[in-house]
Write a protein that holds these residues in place. Structure first.
Motif, PDB file in Angstrom:
ATOM      1  N   UNK A 111       0.884  -1.225   0.094  1.00 27.40           N
ATOM      2  CA  UNK A 111       0.044  -0.050   0.079  1.00 27.40           C
ATOM      3  C   UNK A 111       0.976   1.287  -0.163  1.00 27.40           C
ATOM      4  N   UNK A 112       0.347   2.466   0.130  1.00 23.10           N
ATOM      5  CA  UNK A 112       1.069   3.560   0.004  1.00 23.10           C
ATOM      6  C   UNK A 112       1.783   3.500   1.475  1.00 23.10           C
ATOM      7  N   UNK A 113       1.379   2.782   2.409  1.00 22.59           N
ATOM      8  CA  UNK A 113       2.144   3.153   3.749  1.00 22.59           C
ATOM      9  C   UNK A 113       3.263   2.070   3.695  1.00 22.59           C
ATOM     10  N   UNK A 114       3.604   1.366   2.641  1.00 22.01           N
ATOM     11  CA  UNK A 114       4.391   0.170   2.288  1.00 22.01           C
ATOM     12  C   UNK A 114       3.866  -0.926   2.348  1.00 22.01           C
ATOM     13  N   UNK A 115       4.671  -2.152   2.551  1.00 20.73           N
ATOM     14  CA  UNK A 115       4.284  -3.351   2.755  1.00 20.73           C
ATOM     15  C   UNK A 115       3.482  -3.800   4.157  1.00 20.73           C
ATOM     16  N   UNK A 116       2.401  -4.128   4.072  1.00 18.09           N
ATOM     17  CA  UNK A 116       1.604  -4.192   5.415  1.00 18.09           C
ATOM     18  C   UNK A 116       1.461  -5.822   5.579  1.00 18.09           C
ATOM     19  N   UNK A 117       1.722  -6.430   6.778  1.00 21.95           N
ATOM     20  CA  UNK A 117       1.230  -7.830   7.024  1.00 21.95           C
ATOM     21  C   UNK A 117       0.076  -7.965   7.205  1.00 21.95           C
ATOM     22  N   UNK A 118      -0.956  -8.769   6.591  1.00 23.55           N
ATOM     23  CA  UNK A 118      -2.263  -8.820   6.822  1.00 23.55           C
ATOM     24  C   UNK A 118      -2.353 -10.059   7.862  1.00 23.55           C
ATOM     25  N   UNK A 119      -3.073  -9.898   9.054  1.00 22.97           N
ATOM     26  CA  UNK A 119      -3.263 -10.733   9.829  1.00 22.97           C
ATOM     27  C   UNK A 119      -4.791 -11.361   9.756  1.00 22.97           C
ATOM     28  N   UNK A 120      -5.021 -12.561  10.043  1.00 19.84           N
ATOM     29  CA  UNK A 120      -6.386 -13.213   9.900  1.00 19.84           C
ATOM     30  C   UNK A 120      -7.051 -12.923  11.044  1.00 19.84           C
ATOM     31  N   UNK A 121      -8.469 -12.750  11.141  1.00 18.48           N
ATOM     32  CA  UNK A 121      -9.242 -12.684  12.267  1.00 18.48           C
ATOM     33  C   UNK A 121      -9.787 -13.957  12.769  1.00 18.48           C
ATOM     34  N   UNK A 122      -9.854 -14.923  12.179  1.00 17.48           N
ATOM     35  CA  UNK A 122     -10.595 -16.321  12.377  1.00 17.48           C
ATOM     36  C   UNK A 122      -9.504 -17.388  12.430  1.00 17.48           C
ATOM     37  N   UNK A 123      -9.902 -18.388  13.034  1.00 18.01           N
ATOM     38  CA  UNK A 123      -9.103 -19.740  13.002  1.00 18.01           C
ATOM     39  C   UNK A 123      -9.717 -20.603  12.349  1.00 18.01           C
ATOM     40  N   UNK A 124      -8.843 -21.258  11.663  1.00 18.21           N
ATOM     41  CA  UNK A 124      -9.519 -22.344  10.527  1.00 18.21           C
ATOM     42  C   UNK A 124      -8.751 -22.925   9.615  1.00 18.21           C
ATOM     43  N   UNK A 125      -9.258 -23.658   8.380  1.00 14.13           N
ATOM     44  CA  UNK A 125      -8.261 -23.895   7.208  1.00 14.13           C
ATOM     45  C   UNK A 125      -8.306 -23.091   6.021  1.00 14.13           C
ATOM     46  N   UNK A 126      -7.319 -22.753   5.522  1.00 11.39           N
ATOM     47  CA  UNK A 126      -7.573 -22.120   4.238  1.00 11.39           C
ATOM     48  C   UNK A 126      -8.122 -23.131   3.081  1.00 11.39           C
ATOM     49  N   UNK A 127      -9.200 -22.745   2.629  1.00 10.99           N
ATOM     50  CA  UNK A 127      -9.815 -23.449   1.519  1.00 10.99           C
ATOM     51  C   UNK A 127      -9.272 -23.148   0.130  1.00 10.99           C
ATOM     52  N   UNK A 128      -9.344 -21.939  -0.097  1.00  6.71           N
ATOM     53  CA  UNK A 128      -9.069 -21.292  -1.512  1.00  6.71           C
ATOM     54  C   UNK A 128      -8.415 -19.889  -1.315  1.00  6.71           C
ATOM     55  N   UNK A 129      -7.728 -19.725  -2.247  1.00  3.00           N
ATOM     56  CA  UNK A 129      -6.924 -18.303  -2.396  1.00  3.00           C
ATOM     57  C   UNK A 129      -7.595 -17.770  -3.517  1.00  3.00           C
ATOM     58  N   UNK A 130      -8.275 -16.683  -3.364  1.00  2.47           N
ATOM     59  CA  UNK A 130      -9.065 -16.034  -4.428  1.00  2.47           C
ATOM     60  C   UNK A 130      -8.382 -15.020  -4.989  1.00  2.47           C
TER      61      UNK A 130
END
Lengths: 90, 403
Positions: free
Chosen positions: B35-54
């Motif tokens: 982003x304009x603020x630089x590279x931002x690490x995205x945190x997930x806010x739920x626990x579970x299993x990744x099904x699909x990358x969209x």
């Protein structure tokens, strides 16, 4: 004559705080906080790093003696001379 | 794609740290967004299993776009059939805005404000430096310039092995070192966008108050005398704690002004204004500052300052702040009047602590004092409440041992 180790240590730590600064042209009698745009958190980190690396206590009351490079060198030299009968702590 | 700032409209996904089938836990860093603020690490806010990358790598998508599908903890392992419209969603869209319903506790992301006209263009993709977070961290530690390296990762991204092929490091003391992965021009655009929106939309009112700091500084000196340097406290920590406690008591100054209404926040996440060397500013959130001890608060501040200056902020830190504190520290001038960071509704400024003549018990004497200011949103509060809030901060600073 080789660079004294305390000076190297100070310059390394200043370099960590102000990576973009050209420390070779630093005015040794200038206020480091002004010359390198060092804020209170940076200065505290500098003191903490020097405390760790040189193994000497640096009370808060003595901070003003370390506001210039020459001042810091003289101050730290005195502290080390006083405390350094055995080996410095790592 | 989470909203990482009031004026962010889109972001580019530059790294996935998870793949389908991976287990994730709330708070894990799962992706990196440029982003304009630089590279931002995205945190997930739920626990579970990744099904699909969209959203694939290097794709720029608007805020609100689901980035991935997640099977929540406790749900069946078989791919669930598409749920009927009335049933609760079987998957959570990572990074998308929650639709209706109550916001989840600690939901760090997805608080898209009202769509604001773009104030600034994002820099074209060609100018971005693609690099993995690990590579950015190593480069920052070693003082290497990512732009000077040839990346062998996806899309030419610099990845950590590339750094080992980088030319040997120059002595650290010698000349100027390259700055870590922060784009100050882009940051300036982001500041301009947010501040222009603030001045356009938020009717600010301002108050100021001079606070006697003698008691607080005496207490601080005594507390620090017994502490090793890495455990010492700064006056700035007292300011943040006092504001956090006051914000809890005055909810009209702590929260978010959404599309139409003000939503007070029960949690107090204090945005800490941090100056970036070379000219730049960010105010990432110190979470639950009202519940931290002063020692924890100092540790949190130190960590935040270091990561912000290295371009390593986390998504929750960008979106979560409920009120901002801007403190000039030891240098500079006596007073600072802040501009509210939307969608927040208040900003507290502290100038540097100065010695001034002060009347104590009928006689004039020298005293360390600080000017505290409040900029607040008139759509939500009035000067009366603001004044009580600022006076309460003064009161708290007179009892530093209780902070």
């Amino acid at each position: 004559m080789s660079t004294p180790p305390i000076e190297t240590t100070i310059l390394e730590e200043l370099g960590n705080i102000a990576p973009e600064a050209d420390l070779s042209s630093l005015d040794r009698r200038a206020d480091l906080r002004e010359a390198l745009d060092i804020d209170s958190m940076d200065f505290l980190n500098l003191v903490a790093a020097l405390h760790k690396r040189l193994g000497i206590d640096i009370p808060e009351l003595d901070y003003p003696q370390m506001f210039t490079l020459d001042g810091a060198l003289a101050y730290l030299g005195r502290r080390i001379g006083r405390q350094l009968e055995p080996d410095p702590r790592a | 794609m989470p909203s990482l700032g009031a004026d962010m409209e889109a972001g580019t996904l530059v790294e996935w740290l998870v793949k389908p089938g991976d287990q994730v836990h709330r708070g894990d860093v799962v992706a990196v967004v440029e982003t304009q603020k630089g590279a931002i690490e995205i945190e997930i806010f739920e626990s579970g299993t990744v099904e699909e990358i969209l959203v694939p790598l290097d794709e720029r998508v608007p805020v609100g776009t689901p980035l991935a599908r997640l099977r929540l903890e406790g749900e069946g392992a078989e791919p669930a059939p598409r749920p009927p419209p009335s049933s609760p969603e079987a998957t959570a869209a990572l990074g998308a805005a929650p639709e209706g319903g109550e916001p989840k506790p600690f939901l760090p992301l997805a608080r898209p404000g009202p769509a604001a006209p773009a104030e600034a263009e994002l820099r074209p993709a060609a100018e971005r430096i693609l690099a993995s977070p690990a590579a950015r961290r190593i480069a920052s530690e070693r003082g290497l310039d990512l732009a000077a390296l040839t990346g062998s990762g996806p899309g030419g991204a610099v990845i950590s092995p590339d750094l080992d092929r980088a030319p040997a490091e120059e002595p650290r003391v010698a000349g100027p070192r390259a700055r870590p992965g922060l784009d100050l021009d882009a940051m300036r655009s982001a500041i301009a966008g947010a501040m222009a929106r603030s001045k356009r939309e938020i009717p600010h009112y301002y108050l100021q108050h001079t606070v006697d700091m003698a008691t607080a500084l005496d207490w601080l000196a005594e507390a620090n005398a017994g502490r090793t340097p890495e455990r010492r406290l700064l006056a700035g920590a007292l300011f943040i704690k006092a504001v956090a406690l006051a914000a809890r008591r005055f909810p009209a100054l702590n929260g978010f002004f959404g599309t139409k209404n003000f939503e007070p926040s029960r949690a107090v996440h204090v945005g800490v204004a941090i100056a970036i060397r070379g000219g730049g500013l960010a105010a990432p959130a110190l979470h639950d500052a009202d519940r931290l001890s002063l020692g924890e608060l100092m540790d949190g501040m130190r960590d935040l300052v270091q990561r912000t200056r290295a371009g390593r902020m986390r998504s929750s830190e960008i979106a979560d702040a409920t009120i901002t504190v801007s403190s000039l520290g030891e240098r500079g001038v006596e007073a600072l009047y802040g501009v509210i960071y939307p969608p927040q509704v208040a900003i507290v400024g502290f100038g540097k602590i100065v010695q001034r003549p002060w009347v104590i018990d009928g006689a004039v004497g020298p005293r360390p004092v600080v000017t505290a200011t409040l900029g607040a949103d008139h759509r939500v509060s009035d000067g009366h409440a603001g004044a009580l809030f600022l006076a309460h901060i003064d009161k708290l600073l007179q009892e530093p041992e209780r902070l």
